[in-house]
Motif scaffolding. Structure first.
Motif, short mmCIF file in Angstrom:
data_model
loop_
_atom_site.label_atom_id
_atom_site.label_comp_id
_atom_site.label_asym_id
_atom_site.label_seq_id
_atom_site.Cartn_x
_atom_site.Cartn_y
_atom_site.Cartn_z
N SER A 122 13.95 -48.09 -61.67
CA SER A 122 15.01 -47.47 -62.49
C SER A 122 15.41 -46.09 -61.97
CB SER A 122 14.55 -47.36 -63.94
OG SER A 122 13.63 -46.29 -64.07
N GLY A 123 14.47 -45.35 -61.40
CA GLY A 123 14.80 -44.03 -60.87
C GLY A 123 14.96 -42.97 -61.95
N ARG A 124 14.88 -43.35 -63.24
CA ARG A 124 15.09 -42.38 -64.32
C ARG A 124 14.04 -41.28 -64.33
NH1 ARG A 124 11.12 -43.26 -67.40
NH2 ARG A 124 11.60 -41.83 -69.10
N THR A 132 15.79 -44.59 -54.94
CA THR A 132 14.93 -43.65 -55.68
C THR A 132 14.19 -42.73 -54.70
OG1 THR A 132 14.66 -45.24 -57.46
CG2 THR A 132 13.03 -43.48 -57.36
N LEU A 183 13.13 -39.43 -62.11
CA LEU A 183 13.52 -38.22 -61.36
C LEU A 183 14.21 -37.21 -62.27
CD1 LEU A 183 14.72 -39.85 -58.03
CD2 LEU A 183 12.53 -38.76 -58.54
N ASP A 215 9.23 -47.41 -62.65
CA ASP A 215 9.74 -46.05 -62.45
C ASP A 215 10.58 -46.01 -61.18
OD1 ASP A 215 8.53 -44.61 -64.62
OD2 ASP A 215 6.60 -44.87 -63.63
N ILE A 216 10.06 -46.67 -60.14
CA ILE A 216 10.76 -46.67 -58.84
C ILE A 216 12.07 -47.45 -58.97
CG2 ILE A 216 10.64 -47.59 -56.48
CD1 ILE A 216 8.93 -45.16 -56.74
N ARG A 248 16.55 -40.15 -53.29
CA ARG A 248 16.87 -39.12 -54.28
C ARG A 248 15.68 -38.19 -54.49
NH1 ARG A 248 18.18 -42.02 -59.38
NH2 ARG A 248 18.09 -39.93 -60.24
N ALA A 249 14.47 -38.76 -54.50
CA ALA A 249 13.25 -37.95 -54.72
C ALA A 249 13.09 -36.96 -53.56
CB ALA A 249 12.03 -38.85 -54.83
#
Ligand SMILES: Nc1nc2c(ncn2[C@@H]2O[C@H](COP(=O)(O)O[C@H]3[C@@H](O)[C@H](n4cnc5c(=O)[nH]c(N)nc54)O[C@@H]3COP(=O)(O)O)[C@@H](O)[C@H]2O)c(=O)[nH]1
Length: 519
Positions: A361-363, A400, A365, A358-359, A403-404
């Motif tokens: 790819s960042g998707r 990521t 978010l 998850d971290i 952005r988070a």
């Protein structure tokens, strides 16, 4: 679907997979055998019809030759000619000359007086009169077919019309189009074949083929039992083929069953059926004892109601990539179950665990933003937790995290101390909180080698300006120690285990009430 049902369904499929190709092979063999016999009978019927047509043509040419002869009727030369034509022509057994309706002479010489001409049963388009079932006085006991033109009538033995080479079990017969028998290969003609010629139908015991022309019908028939020979021939190659197909289907079913019952197969189905539920472990503010939120912890609820712990399936989910849709389902559940509580209490937050994928790819978010949209939940109320493994790809992790945080979420490093990253390595990431792993909390008060590490982690985290959360707090002594060292938050069985949503909300309310009451 539970394992027993899956196994039963697979067993039924395998059974059908064996029965179907074998039954199809037998059915196909039967069809092919019948079709082969049918083709053969059709050929014989065709040959018989050709043979009958040839008999008619030969008779016609003999009669025309006799009609044309200038010889004096019944003279020696005339009788010799009739005899020569009878001998030369295998479709002619005798020729007779009629004076009026009295037989005057035959190919054997002068006729006995008093033999009269029989009536024709029908006349062909080219004027040949045909009479069936003739009983010539010269050859008693024999039934002949007569063909007449002008003064002449020739006799043909009925077998000549169906004189085709065929196995003894096969019946061949020629009849007029109204069903009257002209000739047959064997005598007596079986009742079933006779019925066939008259009605065009017969019973199931016969296999047959019919051929027709303007005047004639030819039939070739045999007992259905004769199909057994070609059937055995067809079975010899179709049955092994069916068995091979059956083995293939069984192998595919077994392969599918193994896959479906494999841990990965089960997990895939669980994802597809959204079998994941979320429990919430309360997060306590050590200074006040207030419940300020919870960590969302996923559980897999099997169709039989049993719960599977995440440490039993998360590693497989991470290896297979299934952890991404699992995170999505956790997010959806958190929003669904906690929306009202988070909207009514802005101090409350829920921490969601993110996997390394998850971290990277960042998707997640975008998924989170969409889930929160219109829910009324503030992004600040959703914390994100990632273990040190999520920080391995530093550039992706940094992007990521940034952005988070830009979206309003707080980001915490989870299980700190269990990986290889150092506090100085973490300086490269803009984090909000650090969660000290339970293994370090366990050393509090115990004289172990790692005991000295825990206060060091706390000091360094505070120096970096990170909020500190202690995980796995089980004793009051640990809680007191942590509070004295300035650790802000803690979670652990001392306070509560991970609870279903309703129980967590009740726990949080009662905790609030107690702190407000000052107890
Ligand atoms: N990627 C995701 N990982 C997840 C998610 N949900 C959970 N997990 C990870 O699975 C691991 C096991 O979790 P779980 O069985 O839920 O155990 C948690 C707590 O129940 C347990 N805990 C908490 N307090 C105590 C305690 O006092 N004693 C004790 N023996 N155990 C306690 O610790 C687990 C919480 O761990 P952490 O996440 O490190 O805070 C675990 O690694 C989870 O991270 C998910 O949705 N996604």
């Amino acid at each position: 679907m539970d394992r027993t049902r899956i196994v039963v369904i697979a067993a039924l499929l395998a059974l059908a997979g064996v029965a179907l190709p074998l039954a199809t092979a037998v059915h196909l063999a039967q069809q092919r055998a019948v079709a082969a016999e049918q083709r053969y009978l059709q050929q014989l019927a065709r040959k018989a019809l050709d043979r009958a047509q040839q008999s008619f043509a030969d008779a016609r040419s003999v009669l025309r030759e006799m009609q044309a002869t200038p010889l004096t009727p019944c003279s020696d030369a005339h009788v010799r000619l009739m005899r020569a034509l009878t001998l030369r022509n295998r479709n002619t057994d005798d020729i007779g000359f009629f004076n009026g309706d009295q037989l005057a002479c035959t190919s054997a010489g002068a006729a006995e007086p008093g033999i009269t001409r029989s009536k024709d049963d029908f006349v062909t388009a080219d004027g040949i009169g045909v009479s069936l079932d003739l009983a010539p006085q010269a050859s008693p006991g024999i039934v002949m077919v007569g063909m007449a033109l002008g003064h002449y009538k020739l006799l043909i033995h009925p077998v000549r019309f169906a004189d085709v080479l065929a196995e003894p079990e096969i019946d061949l017969a020629i009849a007029l189009s109204d069903g009257r028998l002209l000739g047959s290969l064997h005598e007596p003609l079986p009742e079933g074949v006779r019925r066939l010629l008259q009605t065009g139908k017969t019973d199931q015991t016969l296999l047959y083929a019919l051929e027709r022309d303007e005047h004639l019908i030819a039939v070739a028939a045999e007992p259905r039992s004769r199909v057994l020979t070609p059937l055995r021939r067809e079975m010899r190659w179709l049955l092994p083929l069916g068995a091979l197909m059956a083995a293939l289907i069984v192998a595919v079913v077994a392969w599918g069953l193994r896959r479906r019952l494999s841990p990965l197969g089960e997990l895939k189905m669980a994802v597809a059926r959204r079998e994941f539920v979320v429990h919430y472990q309360p997060l306590i503010e050590l200074a006040t004892g207030r419940c300020i939120g919870a960590e969302a912890l996923v559980r897999w609820r099997r169709p039989d109601g049993s719960m599977v712990r995440p440490d039993l399936f998360i590693p497989l989910a991470e290896d297979s990539g299934l952890v991404l849709p699992i995170t999505d389902q956790v997010i959806a559940e958190v929003v669904r179950e906690m929306r009202a509580a988070l909207v009514s209490d802005r101090d409350l937050h829920i921490a969601i665990n993110l996997s390394a994928q998850d971290i990277r790819s960042g998707r997640v978010l975008a998924v989170l933003a969409q889930a929160l949209q219109g829910s009324g939940i503030a992004p600040q109320q959703i914390w994100l937790e990632a273990t040190e493994r999520g920080f391995m790809d530093a550039d992706a992790a940094r992007a990521t995290i940034n952005r988070a945080r830009a979206a309003g979420h707080a980001v915490a490093i989870d299980d700190f101390g269990t990986g290889y990253s150092s506090l100085s390595y973490l300086q490269g990431f803009a984090l909000d909180a650090l969660k000290i792993d339970k293994s370090f909390i366990d050393t509090i008060g115990a004289e172990t080698v790692t005991s000295s590490v825990t206060p060091h982690i706390i000091d360094m985290a505070q120096a970096l300006g990170l909020q500190v959360v202690a995980e796995g707090v089980e004793t009051q002594a640990q809680a007191d120690y942590l509070r004295e060292r300035g650790v802000q938050f803690a979670q652990g069985w001392l306070f509560a285990k991970a609870l279903p949503a309703a129980e967590f909300l009740a726990f949080a309310r009662s905790r609030q009430a107690k702190t407000q009451a000052g107890t």
